[in-house]
Design a protein around this motif. Structure first.
Motif, PDB file in Angstrom:
ATOM      1  N   ASP A 280     -19.102 -66.516  32.980  1.00  0.00           N
ATOM      2  CA  ASP A 280     -18.255 -68.175  32.821  1.00  0.00           C
ATOM      3  C   ASP A 280     -18.460 -68.895  31.369  1.00  0.00           C
ATOM      4  N   ARG A 281     -19.553 -69.103  31.248  1.00  0.00           N
ATOM      5  CA  ARG A 281     -19.669 -70.087  29.841  1.00  0.00           C
ATOM      6  C   ARG A 281     -19.398 -68.957  28.548  1.00  0.00           C
ATOM      7  N   LEU A 282     -18.971 -68.044  28.305  1.00  0.00           N
ATOM      8  CA  LEU A 282     -18.708 -67.119  27.609  1.00  0.00           C
ATOM      9  C   LEU A 282     -17.179 -66.524  27.033  1.00  0.00           C
ATOM     10  N   ASP A 283     -16.501 -66.965  28.748  1.00  0.00           N
ATOM     11  CA  ASP A 283     -15.394 -66.569  28.900  1.00  0.00           C
ATOM     12  C   ASP A 283     -14.731 -67.740  27.828  1.00  0.00           C
ATOM     13  N   ALA A 284     -14.903 -69.627  28.614  1.00  0.00           N
ATOM     14  CA  ALA A 284     -14.781 -70.514  28.273  1.00  0.00           C
ATOM     15  C   ALA A 284     -15.339 -70.835  26.966  1.00  0.00           C
ATOM     16  N   ALA A 285     -16.504 -70.248  26.429  1.00  0.00           N
ATOM     17  CA  ALA A 285     -16.504 -70.542  24.346  1.00  0.00           C
ATOM     18  C   ALA A 285     -15.248 -69.692  23.572  1.00  0.00           C
ATOM     19  N   GLU A 286     -15.025 -68.080  23.943  1.00  0.00           N
ATOM     20  CA  GLU A 286     -14.681 -67.488  23.869  1.00  0.00           C
ATOM     21  C   GLU A 286     -13.387 -68.032  23.459  1.00  0.00           C
ATOM     22  N   ALA A 287     -12.357 -68.660  25.140  1.00  0.00           N
ATOM     23  CA  ALA A 287     -10.999 -69.350  25.125  1.00  0.00           C
ATOM     24  C   ALA A 287     -11.010 -69.694  23.803  1.00  0.00           C
ATOM     25  N   SER A 288     -12.068 -71.279  23.408  1.00  0.00           N
ATOM     26  CA  SER A 288     -11.856 -72.027  22.536  1.00  0.00           C
ATOM     27  C   SER A 288     -11.313 -71.422  21.475  1.00  0.00           C
ATOM     28  N   LEU A 289     -12.030 -70.541  20.972  1.00  0.00           N
ATOM     29  CA  LEU A 289     -11.794 -69.491  19.800  1.00  0.00           C
ATOM     30  C   LEU A 289     -10.406 -69.758  19.145  1.00  0.00           C
ATOM     31  N   ASP A 290      -9.551 -69.840  20.217  1.00  0.00           N
ATOM     32  CA  ASP A 290      -8.253 -70.002  19.688  1.00  0.00           C
ATOM     33  C   ASP A 290      -7.287 -71.423  19.398  1.00  0.00           C
ATOM     34  N   ASP A 291      -8.389 -71.987  19.704  1.00  0.00           N
ATOM     35  CA  ASP A 291      -8.108 -73.208  19.348  1.00  0.00           C
ATOM     36  C   ASP A 291      -7.971 -73.267  18.164  1.00  0.00           C
ATOM     37  N   GLY A 292      -7.665 -73.150  16.823  1.00  0.00           N
ATOM     38  CA  GLY A 292      -7.577 -72.881  15.412  1.00  0.00           C
ATOM     39  C   GLY A 292      -8.475 -72.482  14.846  1.00  0.00           C
ATOM     40  N   VAL A 293      -9.504 -72.033  15.401  1.00  0.00           N
ATOM     41  CA  VAL A 293     -10.740 -71.214  14.971  1.00  0.00           C
ATOM     42  C   VAL A 293     -10.672 -70.227  13.969  1.00  0.00           C
ATOM     43  N   GLU A 294     -10.134 -70.137  12.616  1.00  0.00           N
ATOM     44  CA  GLU A 294     -10.881 -69.450  11.981  1.00  0.00           C
ATOM     45  C   GLU A 294     -12.145 -67.917  12.303  1.00  0.00           C
ATOM     46  N   PRO A 295     -11.089 -66.510  11.998  1.00  0.00           N
ATOM     47  CA  PRO A 295     -11.795 -65.116  11.793  1.00  0.00           C
ATOM     48  C   PRO A 295     -13.347 -65.289  11.433  1.00  0.00           C
ATOM     49  N   ASP A 296     -13.369 -66.196   9.743  1.00  0.00           N
ATOM     50  CA  ASP A 296     -14.481 -65.352   9.705  1.00  0.00           C
ATOM     51  C   ASP A 296     -15.654 -67.088   9.262  1.00  0.00           C
ATOM     52  N   ASP A 297     -15.296 -68.227  11.172  1.00  0.00           N
ATOM     53  CA  ASP A 297     -16.006 -69.052  11.204  1.00  0.00           C
ATOM     54  C   ASP A 297     -17.287 -68.608  12.028  1.00  0.00           C
ATOM     55  N   PRO A 298     -18.044 -68.736  11.373  1.00  0.00           N
ATOM     56  CA  PRO A 298     -19.813 -68.315  11.945  1.00  0.00           C
ATOM     57  C   PRO A 298     -20.172 -68.202  13.648  1.00  0.00           C
ATOM     58  N   ARG A 299     -19.447 -69.345  14.718  1.00  0.00           N
ATOM     59  CA  ARG A 299     -19.052 -69.232  15.819  1.00  0.00           C
ATOM     60  C   ARG A 299     -19.084 -67.986  16.149  1.00  0.00           C
ATOM     61  N   VAL A 300     -18.017 -67.078  15.591  1.00  0.00           N
ATOM     62  CA  VAL A 300     -17.067 -66.499  15.929  1.00  0.00           C
ATOM     63  C   VAL A 300     -18.375 -64.943  16.027  1.00  0.00           C
ATOM     64  N   GLU A 301     -18.823 -64.501  14.989  1.00  0.00           N
ATOM     65  CA  GLU A 301     -19.818 -64.236  15.077  1.00  0.00           C
ATOM     66  C   GLU A 301     -21.391 -64.111  16.175  1.00  0.00           C
TER      67      GLU A 301
END
Length: 277
Positions: free
Chosen positions: A178-199
């Motif tokens: 659940d935590r990971l699903d929520a964190a990954e969904a938050s990537l849709d809020d304007g996060v760029e693909p090269d943001d360190p949080r993605v990796e």
């Protein structure tokens, strides 16, 4: 007392329809398509049907009730088509319909036995998850299994079911999911693909998947997965599954580029491990 009865020489369309077990509308349709010659009319302007008309109408009804199409009935009467050919094609059609009914009955029986939408999936899947308590398999889990079954078939979905068994029986893994699903969904809020949080999230998802693999092995679910392959070989031929490419182009996912990148990186980590092993 003696009663005498003289049958009518001709009858109206309503009486003809009642005797043949059909409707006046159907008889008029037979006239329109040339299957039944339109009889003469009486002084009142209404059609009158005689003995030969009724015999023809009875044969039409019997052939139609057997499933023979009206065009084939007409061709048979006209002598332009062999009745054996009609029957061969009809038998093939009925066999396909019988198989469909069999699958539908099996689906209804599974649905009644399981008591949830999970029963609409294949028996390979429902048998694996049927022992879990109600609510242990979430609707989103069932959605994922349905997509997998549509793309890769029942066997792949039944193997995937091991993941949801583990999530249902290991609260700590479900919480991390659940935590990971929520964190990954938050990537849709304007996060760029090269943001360190993605990796970083990709690495966490990979580690989580490895924990699930270990839990599957510890629970002995791999043996059940192996048995699925033998069982699947004995099952009837499933419906044609889409290729992964077809699914990618037809199944919509409203993921941002950042989330897609996260999925890609996690997949690369898994692929690298598989190549090294």
């Amino acid at each position: 007392m003696h009663l005498s009865f003289t049958p009518p020489r001709q009858v109206k369309i309503g009486d003809a329809a009642a005797f043949a077990g059909t409707t006046p509308r159907a008889i008029r349709h037979y006239h329109q398509i040339g299957l039944l010659q339109e009889p003469g009319r009486g002084t009142d302007g209404r059609r009158r049907y005689g003995y030969d008309d009724m015999i023809r109408l009875l044969w039409i009804r019997r052939m139609a009730e057997a499933g023979i199409g009206l065009d084939d009935v007409r061709a048979t009467f006209d002598g332009t088509q062999d009745i054996d050919e009609n029957l061969r094609r009809l038998e093939e059609t009925l066999a396909a319909q019988e198989a469909d009914v069999k699958r539908q009955r099996a689906a209804v029986q599974r649905l009644r036995a399981v008591g949830s939408p999970l029963g609409l999936l294949s028996d390979l899947v429902t048998d694996r998850l049927g022992h879990l308590p109600p609510g242990a398999v979430r609707p989103s889990d069932v959605d994922a299994l349905m997509v997998t079954e549509r793309i890769f078939g029942p066997l792949a979905a039944a193997v995937q079911a091991s993941t949801f068994i583990v999530l249902a029986t290991h609260p700590e893994l479900r919480a991390e999911e659940d935590r990971l699903d929520a964190a990954e969904a938050s990537l849709d809020d304007g996060v760029e693909p090269d943001d360190p949080r993605v990796e970083e999230l990709a690495a966490q998802r990979y580690a989580h998947l490895k924990e699930i693999e270990h839990a599957i092995a510890a629970a002995g679910l791999e043996a059940a997965e192996a048995a699925l392959f033998e069982r699947a070989d004995d099952d009837e031929e499933p419906e044609r599954q889409m290729s992964a490419y077809e699914a990618f182009t037809k199944m919509p996912y409203d993921f941002s580029p950042a989330r897609l990148r996260c999925i890609e990186l996690a997949g690369q980590l898994l692929g690298r491990e598989a190549a090294d092993s």
